[in-house]
Each structure stands twice: as structure tokens, then as C-alpha cells.
Design a protein around this motif. Sequence first.
Motif, mmCIF file in Angstrom:
data_model
loop_
_atom_site.group_PDB
_atom_site.id
_atom_site.type_symbol
_atom_site.label_atom_id
_atom_site.label_comp_id
_atom_site.label_asym_id
_atom_site.label_seq_id
_atom_site.Cartn_x
_atom_site.Cartn_y
_atom_site.Cartn_z
ATOM 1 N N UNK B 319 0.833 -1.201 0.000
ATOM 2 C CA UNK B 319 0.000 0.000 0.000
ATOM 3 C C UNK B 319 0.870 1.253 0.000
ATOM 4 N N UNK B 320 1.925 1.227 0.865
ATOM 5 C CA UNK B 320 2.824 2.375 0.932
ATOM 6 C C UNK B 320 3.485 2.604 -0.430
ATOM 7 N N UNK B 321 3.845 1.509 -1.103
ATOM 8 C CA UNK B 321 4.500 1.628 -2.412
ATOM 9 C C UNK B 321 3.574 2.304 -3.420
ATOM 10 N N UNK B 354 7.881 -3.757 11.321
ATOM 11 C CA UNK B 354 8.448 -3.256 10.072
ATOM 12 C C UNK B 354 9.615 -2.302 10.328
ATOM 13 N N UNK B 355 9.522 -1.485 11.384
ATOM 14 C CA UNK B 355 10.651 -0.593 11.650
ATOM 15 C C UNK B 355 11.823 -1.365 12.248
ATOM 16 N N UNK B 356 11.493 -2.502 12.884
ATOM 17 C CA UNK B 356 12.570 -3.339 13.417
ATOM 18 C C UNK B 356 13.442 -3.851 12.273
ATOM 19 N N UNK B 357 12.806 -4.179 11.158
ATOM 20 C CA UNK B 357 13.565 -4.651 9.993
ATOM 21 C C UNK B 357 13.931 -3.472 9.093
ATOM 22 N N UNK B 358 13.705 -2.239 9.597
ATOM 23 C CA UNK B 358 13.917 -0.965 8.886
ATOM 24 C C UNK B 358 13.358 -0.980 7.472
ATOM 25 N N UNK B 359 12.082 -1.370 7.356
ATOM 26 C CA UNK B 359 11.351 -1.252 6.102
ATOM 27 C C UNK B 359 10.559 0.045 6.061
ATOM 28 N N UNK B 360 10.152 0.501 7.246
ATOM 29 C CA UNK B 360 9.241 1.642 7.340
ATOM 30 C C UNK B 360 9.753 2.598 8.401
ATOM 31 N N UNK B 361 9.651 3.911 8.091
ATOM 32 C CA UNK B 361 9.881 4.868 9.172
ATOM 33 C C UNK B 361 8.659 5.782 9.250
ATOM 34 N N UNK B 362 8.365 6.282 10.437
ATOM 35 C CA UNK B 362 7.185 7.114 10.611
ATOM 36 C C UNK B 362 7.642 8.519 10.991
ATOM 37 N N UNK B 363 7.298 9.488 10.102
ATOM 38 C CA UNK B 363 7.666 10.876 10.380
ATOM 39 C C UNK B 363 6.396 11.684 10.546
ATOM 40 N N UNK B 364 6.255 12.345 11.643
ATOM 41 C CA UNK B 364 5.074 13.164 11.948
ATOM 42 C C UNK B 364 3.803 12.351 11.679
ATOM 43 N N UNK B 365 3.791 11.184 12.188
ATOM 44 C CA UNK B 365 2.690 10.226 12.075
ATOM 45 C C UNK B 365 2.379 9.824 10.629
ATOM 46 N N UNK B 366 3.286 10.153 9.675
ATOM 47 C CA UNK B 366 3.130 9.649 8.308
ATOM 48 C C UNK B 366 4.061 8.456 8.093
ATOM 49 N N UNK B 367 3.458 7.346 7.561
ATOM 50 C CA UNK B 367 4.272 6.134 7.333
ATOM 51 C C UNK B 367 4.985 6.256 6.002
ATOM 52 N N UNK B 372 15.210 0.074 1.854
ATOM 53 C CA UNK B 372 15.075 -1.377 2.015
ATOM 54 C C UNK B 372 13.629 -1.827 1.841
ATOM 55 N N UNK B 373 12.748 -1.028 2.430
ATOM 56 C CA UNK B 373 11.322 -1.345 2.359
ATOM 57 C C UNK B 373 10.810 -1.227 0.941
ATOM 58 N N UNK B 374 11.326 -0.206 0.217
ATOM 59 C CA UNK B 374 10.876 0.011 -1.156
ATOM 60 C C UNK B 374 11.232 -1.205 -1.999
ATOM 61 N N UNK B 375 12.452 -1.764 -1.759
ATOM 62 C CA UNK B 375 12.882 -2.912 -2.552
ATOM 63 C C UNK B 375 11.998 -4.135 -2.283
ATOM 64 N N UNK B 376 11.673 -4.305 -1.010
ATOM 65 C CA UNK B 376 10.802 -5.443 -0.675
ATOM 66 C C UNK B 376 9.418 -5.259 -1.289
ATOM 67 N N UNK B 377 8.894 -4.010 -1.209
ATOM 68 C CA UNK B 377 7.561 -3.733 -1.727
ATOM 69 C C UNK B 377 7.527 -3.857 -3.233
#
Lengths: 460, 445
Positions: B319-321, B354-367, B372-377
Motif C-alpha cells: 500500500x505504501x508503495x 516493520x521498523x525493526x527490519x527498517x522497512x518503514x519509518x514514521x515521520x510526523x505520524x506519516x508512514x 530497504x522497504x521500497x525494494x521489498x515492496x
Amino acid sequence: MNGSDILVQILRVITLQDYNTRMVMLGTGLLGAATGVIGVFLLLRKRALLGDAISHATLPGVCLAFLIGVANGGSGKSMSMLLLGAAATGLLGGLAILGLRQFRRIKEDAALGIVLSIFFGLGILLLTLIQQIPEGHAAGLEGFIYGKTASMIAEDAMLIASVTSCVLLLALLLYRPLQLLCFDEGYAASQGWPVLWLDGLLMALVVAITIVGLQAVGLIMMIALLVIPAAASRFWTHQLPKMLPLSAALATLSCLVGATISAITPRVPSGAAIVLIAVGIFLVSMFFGKARGIYWNWLRNWKLKSSYDREHLLRDLYELVELERDQKKLGKQALTDISIPVDVIEKRRLWSHGRMLRLLYRLQLQGLVLMQGKDLVRFTASGCKEAERLTYDHRLWELYLMTYADVDPMRVDRSADDTEHALDPEIIGSLKAIIDKEWNGEFPPSPHPLESTEQGGAKR
Amino acid sequence: MNDALPTFQWYWDLDGWIILAGIFCSASAALLGSFLVLRRMSMLGDAISHAVLPGLAAAFFLTGSRQSGLMFVGAILVGVLTSWLTQWTRQIGKVDEGAAIGVVFTGLFALGLVMIVRGADSVDLDPGCVLYGSIELTPLDRYRVAGIEIPRAVVMLGSVLLINLTAIVLFYRQLKITSFDPALADSLGISSRAMHYLLAALVALTAVASFESVGNILVVAMLIVPPATAALLTDRLSTMLAVSVTIGIVATVSGHLGAITVPRIWGYSSVSTAGGMTIAAGILLVGTIVFAPRTGLVWSVGKRWLWGIRVNCEDVLALLYRKEERGEPGPTVNTLSKQLLLSHRSLWLYRWLLSLRSYVRVEKSEWKLTERGRMAAQDLVRSHRLWENYFASEVGLPTEQLHQPAERLEHFTGSQIRKQLLEHGPSQDVDPHGKPIPPERNPSP
């Protein structure tokens, strides 16, 4: 006790003069009716031994209820508490069986055994605990499980009466879904009935009837009443609406007769007497039951087999006579004049001498053959006609097999032997139409050499 | 009882013998029970153990003693008779097996009861005593064997174990084939009937040997519960035999220990050891049902749960992708919750994973996706769109039905399958909806 005393005793029991006898008869009779009905549903659901597991599973409940009662400062022997406890663990045991069934690797029988032994083990353990309590004279509790039929009082009979009528009413109200559940679980589910709940409900009915029955008549008899009358009624009818009242009646009958025997015979426990009477009824039903009894099946088989034997024998005799006539070039009328030695016929069949003689004797009684002395036999006119018809059918079928089914001529005889009895006039008619052209209405000769020719044929 | 702390005394001379007798009984029963459970004859064990009563009574009247060999003979005869009558009722009368067992054993039991009560004047034998013997009393009745005093029950149960073991070793192959495939056995010339009656005779022998020493209920429990437990754990007969005997022994030892220690916590003295052993076997069964590898509840529920988490995490990534692809801002927890139909609580868990595997970071409550996450997605979305292409061209599904199957299959598609999809599907760079198919990530595990 002399003869007249016994008569007086029997009279007293049968006319229900004693309060005690009246209560026992009323209690066990009602109990029998209800268990008979519930037992039918259990039998058809293939869970006949569910009562076994559930009645064992009530013991820990009784003990727990007692312990709780004592812990709250009472004597622990309040009947309603004990019944409630028994119902609770009985139901729990039933649910455990349903739960264990969900595991593919635990089969139904193992599930029953597991629940039965573990719950009863827990009960035994709690009993030894109760024995250590100063208030706890566990004797009363054991009576709860092993029954006290002979000392039944009005209160017990009333309890049984109210519970059994509730159970019967529920069973009748839910007749339709229970019937569906027993005969076609899948169809019941597809009709929107909650199968699991119905199973649970059936179990609850068993629990209810078991807990009142247990303290009245004991564990083994409870199991027997749930299983035996239902299984016995199965021999008499194929229809559920008839099976239910019949099973109830058989159960009541065994209860009443058993209780009577127990009352007039010294040292025969009533529970055991009732079970033995029920087993007797079961055996009678198993042999003589109209729908599935062994005797009727056996009779049907025997009739069929003896009609086969009769037809075989007539045809054998006909073929031997025919052979004899052809070898001696006798005229067509001579068939009834030729006698054949019994041992020559015997060689064609693997029959014992006794069976052969019995068959011949029966044929003679029917006026089909005449025995001349002990070992010669010939046809009467009607016998010859009957045998001619049979032989004709046999040969028709043989020819049909050879012409249209390509069967080897040496092998058609055995095959025709099996089939000829099932040939009805219609089939014979159409066979005739197919094959008759080849013979132009003549009586057909056997398409294969007859066995006795190699053995020297019929000698005079 | 007056001690403040739960204490108990252990006497090797008493408890040792009790446990040994229990072990012999459980092992004998568990060996036979494995075959009973496999042949769906579990309830026959219960039936035989009730039905031997008339055999015992008859032998008792003939000899006037409770310790004669004739008791064994009578019991074994009635045991085989029970089994034969059951078979007979079932086959000749075409009665359901459970019902046949019920008729036969209650009838025989009632017969035995009448025999005993009728003879009660001359003899001292009551059904309770016959059927509910007490294992606690085993050490009291002793024999002298080779200079050592051994309780009679231990000698008896030991010999029964030996007999059962010998019979099973001798007829292992026959028992095995007849248990799993009676038709094959008969075609091989092995009589399944003979094996059936052998088992029935051994069950009767074990039952009657155990009655006066350890009680009826322990035999019935040990015939069924340990083998049923073992059946949950293994598919091999030899392993099943070993496991069920082991379970029987563990249940015996822990059951006795429990029976003499646990009640002391509440100030009672010891309770029925046979009951304790039965409960211990039950606890082992429940434990197995819950924790068994592959078949246990924890295992299967846990596996499903972990799969659920994985699929949901992947859905979040995809979804993020897609949001990023459309140039939309990173979604908030609320948007994610609405679009993926997931609860806030589970989204917190996924965010953490997901942040543990550093796929996702959340900035100002935006995911937002990381590199790394982009490659997986990218792999997921590529799988999804390749499947959509495949379903459109090869299967011929209408455009509006392409999303559902692709959404399901994307979680199970590796680079190998993607390669194959590319070979078999149309070679396009866009999916049927006109969206670009992201390139294959560099070969990586």
C-alpha cells in the motif's frame, strides 16, 4: 419356603401390595420408557456407548458437589447439589467427547474410553479424599453410583417421573431434527439445523436421564437400559416412529419383569435381574425379529437354496434319462420309463448321500419322481414335464451365452447353473425369440457333452 | 498432618513396590492398547474388564480361593468369549459395534453379579473388591522369590508384562498387518480373527491380573489414554509402542508422587494412587493435544497467526508503495486502518515489526518506506502486476476480476515464479490497468 408361600409372594408382588414394590415398579418402569427412547437415538447416531462414558463421568461431579457442600458447612448430602454436580461433570464429559472428536487422530471409540477412564479416575481419587473428611461417610456416595433399586422411595420415583417426562417431551418436540441428525448429518446441516448443538442436546438428554437413573438403578444397568432395548427393537422394524415406542415398551417390560423376579427370588439384585431379562429379550429379538431377525433371514436363504437344489436335481435327472434314451435309441415316449441309479446322479453333484436322499424324498412327495427301491429313480409324467421346462431354460441360456456373449462351450454350464434360477418367463420369451430360429421349434440338445458320458453313462 | 509445611515420607520398601507394580501394569496395558486403539477396539478393553466377572466368580466357586490359577483361566475364557460374542452379535445380527459391546458386557456383568450375590453365603467375594482393588495394599502381600520378599502383585504383573511382550514380539508382523489392513492380511494368509482373539485373551489376562492389585480403572485408562496420546505424536507403529509405554511409565511415577504429595498441601493425607496415575495420564494427553509439534493446538494456531502477521505486513508495504507511486503523502494510522481494515492495535504491532527490519519509518505520524522497504515492496507489487497480466491474457479474466486472485497470490510468489510468469505471460511493462510493472530487484535471497 414351600410352594404356596411362593405363590402368595408372587401374588403380593404382582398386585403391587407393598409400598416398596409399587415405588420400584413405578420408578424403573418410567426410567425404562425414557431410556428406551433416548437409546434409539443414540444407537442410530452410532454412539450406543455414550451412556457408558457419561455415567462414569458423573462420579467426580458427585464428589465435588459433596466436597463443596462440606466446605460450606453443610453435610454435603443435599440431593439437589449432588445431582447438579453429577450433571455438570456428565455434561463436561460429553462435551469433551465432542471436542476430542475434532482431532482427526483420535477416533470416536478412543474418545469415549479416554473420557470414561479419566473422569472415573478423578472420581475415585476424590472419593479417597472424602473418606478422610470426618463428616464424610462416603458409603452414601457410592450408593449414588451403584444404585439402590430395592430401597427406592416415593421421592426417588417422583424425581424419576418428573425428569423422564421432561426428557420424553423434549425428545418428541425435537423428533424431526433428531431424526435427521441420526440418519443424515450432512443433510440436517444443509437444512440449516445446528448439528453440533443438536449433538450437545442429545448429550444433555442422556446426562439428565443418566443422573436420575444412576442413583436409582446403578451404573451397569443404566448403560444396559440405554443400549439393549434400542438394539433389540432394531430387529423388529425399519421405521423410527415404530422403533421408538417399541424400544420404550421393551425397556419397560424388562424393568417390570426384572423387578418382579428380584422381589420374589431371594438374593437376586434387581439391577442384574433387569439387565438379564433385557438381554433375553434382545436374544429373542435377534433371532425372531420380523425385520432383521436371524431366523427369517435364515429361512429365506434356506428356501432359496432348496429351490435351487430341486431345480438342479430335476435337470440332472432329465439329462441322464435323455442320454440313456439316445444311447439305447428308444422312442420319445420312453422318458418316464427309464430309471437312473441314485449314485450316478450323485456323481454329477458334490452332494452328500443324505442330502441327495432328502431331496429325492421331497421330490417324491411333490409327485415329481418315483423311487424304485433304495437306489433307482424315475420321473412321473408331471416331473418329466417340469424337468423338461427347466432343461429347456438352461439350454436356452447356454446357447445365448455361446452365441451372443462368446463364452467357451465348455464353460457355459456352470455359468448357466447360477443364472437359470433367476430367469423369469419374460426373459425366457425373448431368449426363445432370439434363438428359436436355429432349432425350428425342436427341443434343443445340450450344446456340450454331458459329464456322465466320460464316466460310462447310466448303466442298467 | 499437623506439620505446617507439606512434607511426605518416602519408603522405598513401600512406594518402590507400588510404583513398580504400577509400571508393570501400565506398560502391559499400553502395549496392548496401542493395537486396540489402532483397531478402533478401545471400548473392548473396558468391556472385557467388566465382563470377566462371571469367569472370576465361576473359578472362585470351583476352588474357593481368590489366588488360584483357575481365576486366570476363567477370566481369559470369558474375555475371549466376550470378544467372540461381540463379533457374533455384530456379524450375525448386524448390530452396530458399540451396541454389540454394550449388550454383551452388561449382560455378562449382570450374570457375574447374580452368581456372586447368590453364592454370597458361602464365599467372601464382593464385586467392589474384585473390580476396585487397591494398589496401595500391594506391598503387604508378599512372596519369597530367590531370597527376596517380593509382593505377589509385582510378580504377577511382571509375568503378565513378560507374556504380553513375548506375544507382541512373536506376532509383531501379523498384528501390524491385521491392524492396518485386515483384507491384505487375509490375502497373505494371516488370520485377522486369530489376532483379534489373541489380543482379547491378552487384554483379559492383563485386566484380571491388575484387578485385585491395582484396580480396574487403572487398566482401562492405561489401555486407552497412553496409546491415544502416542497416536497424536507419531505415525510409526514401533515408535507408537515405545512412546505409549513411556507415557504409561511417566504417568505412573508422577501419578503416585502426586497422589502422596499434592493432597498434603491442603492438609489431607495421600489419595488413591490409581486415580492419581489416571489423572497424570490425562494431563499428559491434554498437554500433548495443546503442545504437540505439528498436530498440537499451539502449533497450528501459532502458525496461522504468524502467517496472518506476515501477510498483513506485506499488504502495508504494498500500500505504501502504491501511495508513493501516485505521489501521495505517506498515510497515517487512520488511513491505513480504513484502507486495509486492520485495527489500530495490530497496526502498532506491524509498525514495530516493520521498523525493526527498517522497512518503514514514521515521520510526523506519516508512514514512509525506507530504501530497504521500497525494494521489498517492489517485489510484491511486481508479483501482483505480473499475476494480473497472466490472468488477463492466459486465463482471460475480465479486468475487474484481476485484483482479487493477484492480491492473494502475491504473498506466495518468489523470483523463480516471477521469471516463469514473465516467460508465459505477455511481455509488457504495464499491467492490464496501465500501471508500470516495477523492475526485478537485483538477485538477492
